[in-house]
Write an enzyme that holds these catalytic residues in place. Structure first.
Site, PDB file in Angstrom:
ATOM      1  N   CYS A  11      -1.556  71.914  -6.639  1.00 11.74           N
ATOM      2  CA  CYS A  11      -2.334  72.451  -5.527  1.00 11.74           C
ATOM      3  C   CYS A  11      -3.510  71.521  -5.209  1.00 11.74           C
ATOM      4  O   CYS A  11      -3.768  70.552  -5.928  1.00 11.74           O
ATOM      5  CB  CYS A  11      -2.844  73.852  -5.856  1.00 11.74           C
ATOM      6  SG  CYS A  11      -4.096  73.881  -7.162  1.00 11.74           S
ATOM      7  N   CYS A  14      -5.984  71.065  -8.075  1.00  8.94           N
ATOM      8  CA  CYS A  14      -5.444  70.218  -9.144  1.00  8.94           C
ATOM      9  C   CYS A  14      -5.512  68.743  -8.752  1.00  8.94           C
ATOM     10  O   CYS A  14      -5.906  67.890  -9.559  1.00  8.94           O
ATOM     11  CB  CYS A  14      -4.007  70.609  -9.464  1.00  8.94           C
ATOM     12  SG  CYS A  14      -3.833  72.305 -10.062  1.00  8.94           S
TER      13      CYS A  14
END
Length: 83
Positions: A11, A14
Site C-alpha cells: 500500500c 508501505c
C-alpha cells in the site's frame, strides 16, 4: 551488511516507509539491502499484526507506524549502527 525488511501489502504507507527508511539509511552511510515482504503468511509468521512494519536483520522493530526519514534516522538501531 544490514538487511532491512519492510513488511506490508504494498500500500502507499508501505511504499512510503520503504522510501523513508532507504533515505535515512543512505544519509547515515549504512551498507544495506532493502527487502519488501508482501506475502501475508511471511508477515504473520513474523508476528506482525499491523503494517507497515520495519525489520532489521530479521528482528521486527516497529509495527503499524509510518516513520518519517528523520524518525527512521533517529531510530535506535540506526543510531547504534551509524555511530
Amino acid at each position: 551488511m544490514l538487511k532491512i525488511q519492510i513488511y506490508g501489502s504494498g500500500c502507499d504507507k508501505c511504499k512510503q516507509l520503504a522510501a523513508n527508511v532507504d533515505a535515512a539509511a543512505k544519509k547515515l552511510g549504512l551498507e544495506f539491502e532493502l527487502e519488501k515482504v508482501t506475502d501475508i503468511n511471511a508477515i504473520t509468521d513474523a508476528g506482525i499484526m499491523m503494517t507497515p512494519a520495519l525489520g532489521i536483520n530479521g528482528k521486527v522493530l516497529c509495527t503499524g507506524k509510518l516513520l518519517s526519514p528523520d524518525e527512521a534516522e533517529k531510530y535506535r538501531l540506526f543510531r547504534k549502527l551509524s555511530g
